[in-house]
Design an enzyme around this catalytic site. Sequence first.
Site, short mmCIF file in Angstrom:
data_model
loop_
_atom_site.label_atom_id
_atom_site.label_comp_id
_atom_site.label_asym_id
_atom_site.label_seq_id
_atom_site.Cartn_x
_atom_site.Cartn_y
_atom_site.Cartn_z
N ILE A 79 18.09 -31.79 -3.39
CA ILE A 79 17.62 -32.21 -4.95
C ILE A 79 16.20 -32.02 -4.97
CG2 ILE A 79 19.83 -33.20 -5.31
CD1 ILE A 79 18.38 -35.85 -5.71
N CYS A 80 15.75 -31.68 -6.26
CA CYS A 80 14.12 -31.74 -6.44
C CYS A 80 13.69 -33.18 -6.87
CB CYS A 80 13.79 -30.91 -7.74
SG CYS A 80 12.03 -30.69 -8.09
N VAL A 81 12.72 -33.36 -5.91
CA VAL A 81 12.21 -34.75 -6.02
C VAL A 81 11.73 -35.08 -7.34
CG1 VAL A 81 9.86 -34.35 -5.00
CG2 VAL A 81 10.86 -36.61 -5.01
N ALA A 84 14.54 -35.25 -9.89
CA ALA A 84 15.38 -36.35 -9.68
C ALA A 84 14.73 -37.71 -10.21
CB ALA A 84 15.58 -36.58 -7.95
#
Length: 132
Positions: A79-81, A84
Amino acid sequence: MSLCFAILVTGQPYSDQSSRTALQFCKALIERQHSIYRVFFFNDGVHCANSFITPPQDEQAIPRQWQALQKEHDLDLVICVSSALRRGVIDQKEAHRYDVTGHNMAEGFNIGGLGQWVDACINADRVIRFGS
């Protein structure tokens, strides 16, 4: 001929069909002996990693299905930080870093950056996006 795929998921698990369709597509790829280099969750797609999502009993638990697929086939679910953090999906490390009292990223998912998506695009034979 076996191909390697990079999958991008940008839709929430319950507001549209993109996450569910991506999940079914990944299962079909595996059945047909193709490989999945990485599934990258971006923008609203990061909600697929929210362990607090609890749908009614008569609905499919999309996040849990992603977890089961990851566990069974050792998929790289990232997941893209930045997506997120904006949407309140956080792992234990980031919770500590930002002094947040809890974390809710589901087991089997990892936090990463767009560099990992670029890496997946470079190394895959095909790139598929699910979501708007």
